[in-house]
Design a protein around this motif. Structure first.
Motif: not given
Ligand SMILES: Nc1ncnc2c1ncn2[C@@H]1O[C@H](COP(=O)(O)OP(=O)(O)OP(=O)(O)O)[C@@H](O)[C@H]1O
Ligand SMILES: [Mg+2]
Lengths: 264, 342
Positions: B219, B223, B233
């Motif tokens: 992430v 992301p 996420t």
């Protein structure tokens, strides 16, 4: 060959693996999709072509759960489905390689192949402490990559950022092929690549199809499209303008429909 | 190798090209082992300081340094997990002080059972993490801005609650248990030091060995790609801020044990120090790179410079200068390591 479409592009005698009707999607005032229909038949490579901004990427994002359409229906093997997120589509067996490379550069090849689906160790270490089984993941990754005949990925523990563009794309395609049980969607897999690297990816795509996996291929590369595709979905101004066959249409026909110079 | 030559001659030179100079080798080494750089700096600095003043390597001095490093080490640990996700936390110090005042206040002013007061302090830490996490994930506030805001809020809440008091628990209170001295050979460590080391082990293990850890890196690295491969996420980032908040609250407890009391009058450089330790430790400010072992080295480096320069009789000023130069060096090295791709 699984998809000899004797009846031409409009063959509807088989249930599509994935189908959509009347998909719409707007981003603010931009209508990216204005009621798109879509069918992917078993075992075929369906190419999706269209001008920049015609809604190709938006269409496949709707099919892969990366975005939710404003309206319209999705059918997987004839059953209506909705995908709230990419995970839901993946769980249903749909794997996607996005136009923007979907890999984590700092992680190695094996980690990227298993990202989001990591294997845990057997026993309490994996069950309770959730410890990952790196050895097993590497082994499977290595097997898979060599089974797909990707010679350029030699060291499975190499960080992806140290790879060339073609190698990275190969990682993304390998990942999709490993987990796509129903179908694989590839959004411009050769766009960022040189001639030679494109050739490798094209080879890889053909190999996937020969294994029986239906493929949606978004591409601007007409020669590749005409070489690979069983049918071609022409997207124009947020709608499906036509579905044509490389056997009955030429590249010029396709471009003419794409640009609106000719009706389908 | 043969296939490699056949299949990719037109592309950019591959990373395992044979013509790898010595600089390139170092680059690859640091790329693969990001805590190596800070370890070398730590060792070299320690040796130099010992040459200047022979007392540096004494067990007593090393013990003091470890004790001094416990709080900043813990704050830097929480900070590091957040930086790994390409975030930053400017509210660390304020969150710690708030948790500390709640622990001490409930136990001393409100007469709560001490264990319960500490538990509530830990919950306050989690809450500060939750607030930062919600700002970042739900309201899409950039971490820098969001935690700048909560820095003000947590600081004010801490001051309001403390009302200018310095709260001193009894010497046998559980509140100062973290300051209990433990003699190991000629070293005298504290429970606080052991708690810090244990947490580094646990967090380091989780980051390196679990899917959650892999996802933290992914992430921070990419992301959007992480979301597209099916990682939640939002939930991941939220859990990162929660864990960091909990670590800050544990740091609060260690701080009370170290100092022997709780007040809001604590160095205002805690926020920046924690970032300094992480960055010197090789955690990339761009996210997705570095290991917390490096942060531990980073925290120790900061401590070694403070201690060593003090022993050498050098002004505070030079310590700031040295720290500043180290940060710049660390960021430059990070940029260099990132270019390993070509
Ligand atoms: N996230 C977004 N926010 C705003 N507008 C968007 C977004 N994604 C797509 N669009 C708009 O929707 C339209 C269709 O875009 P889309 O990416 O689907 O086209 P495309 O056919 O894939 O084009 P290309 O060939 O350039 O990849 C474009 O006008 C684009 O600007
Ligand atoms: Mg596109």
């Amino acid at each position: 060959m699984t998809s000899q479409d004797e009846n031409g592009p409009s063959d509807t005698s088989r249930t599509p693996v994935l189908a959509a009707t009347g998909l719409t999607k707007s981003y603010g005032r931009v209508e990216a999709l204005r009621g798109v229909d879509f069918e992917l038949l078993p075992g075929e490579i369906l190419a999706v072509i269209g001008d920049n901004g015609a809604g190709k990427s938006t269409l496949i994002k709707c099919l892969s759960g990366a975005t939710t359409p404003d309206s319209g229906q999705l059918y997987l093997d004839g059953e209506e489905v909705t995908f709230r997120n990419p995970q839901a589509a993946q769980d249903a067996g749909i794997e996607t390689v996005y136009q923007t490379l979907a890999v984590a550069p700092a992680l190695d090849i094996a980690s990227n192949l298993f990202l989001g689906r990591e294997l845990r160790k057997k026993g309490p270490l994996g069950g309770l402490l959730r410890v990952l089984d790196f050895a097993e993941m590497r082994k499977q990754a290595k097997d898979h990559v060599s089974r797909m005949g990707i010679e350029t990925l030699q060291d499975i523990t190499q960080p992806v950022e140290t790879l060339s563009g073609g190698q990275r794309q190969a990682v993304a395609v390998a990942r999709a092929a490993a987990f796509g049980s129903k179908l694989v969607i590839l959004d411009e897999p050769t766009a960022a690549l040189g001639v030679r690297e494109s050739g490798q990816v094209v080879k890889l795509i053909r190999q996937l199809r020969d294994n029986g996996l239906p493929i949606v291929l978004i591409s601007h590369d007409m020669p590749s499209v005409f070489e690979l595709a069983d049918r071609i979905h022409v997207q124009r101004l947020g709608r499906r303008a036509a579905v044509i066959s490389p056997k009955t249409h030429t590249m010029n026909d396709a471009v003419a429909i794409m640009t609106g110079a000719r009706a389908a | 190798m043969a296939e490699n030559l056949v299949t990719a001659p037109a592309g950019p030179p591959s990373a395992d090209a044979k013509s790898r100079g010595p600089g390139n080798t170092v680059q690859h080494l640091l790329h693969a082992h990001p805590s190596l750089g800070p370890l070398v700096v730590l060792i070299v600095a320690a040796i130099i300081f010992d040459l200047i003043n022979g007392r540096f390597f004494s067990a007593a001095n090393l013990s003091i340094m470890l004790q001094e490093a416990a709080v900043i080490g813990l704050l830097a640990l929480g900070q590091s997990i957040i930086i790994l996700t390409a975030g930053i936390d400017l509210s660390v110090g304020a969150a710690m002080i708030l948790a500390q005042m709640v622990m001490a206040g409930l136990a001393i002013n409100s007469g709560w059972p001490v264990a319960l007061a500490i538990l509530l302090g830990l919950l306050v830490g989690l809450l500060t993490g939750l607030i930062d996490g919600v700002l970042v994930t739900r309201f899409h506030v950039p971490p820098f801005i969001g935690t700048l805001g909560t820095l003000g809020v947590f600081t004010a809440l801490g001051l309001l609650y403390a009302n200018g008091q310095t709260l001193t628990p009894g010497p046998n209170s559980l509140l100062v248990w973290t300051g209990t001295v433990i003699h190991i050979g000629s070293f005298s460590l504290t429970t606080g030091v052991l708690i810090m080391l244990a947490l580094y082990l646990v967090v380091g293990f989780i980051l390196a060995r679990t899917a959650w850890g892999k996802h933290v890196y992914a992430v921070g690295d990419e992301p959007e790609a992480s979301r597209l491969v099916g990682i939640n996420t939002t939930r991941l980032l939220l859990s990162v801020y929660l864990l960091a908040g909990l670590v800050y609250a544990i740091a609060a407890w260690v701080q009370i044990g170290r100092v022997g009391d709780a007040s809001t009058d604590i160095s205002s450089t805690l926020n920046l120090d924690s970032i300094t330790a992480a960055v010197i430790g090789g955690i990339s400010l761009f996210g997705g790179r570095g290991v917390v072992l490096g942060t531990l080295f980073g925290a120790l480096i900061v401590q070694v410079f403070q201690n060593g320069l003090a022993l050498a009789g050098v002004q505070d000023l030079y310590q700031q200068l040295a720290e500043g130069l180290l940060v710049i060096l660390a960021v430059a090295v990070d940029q260099w390591i990132r270019r390993v791709r070509k």
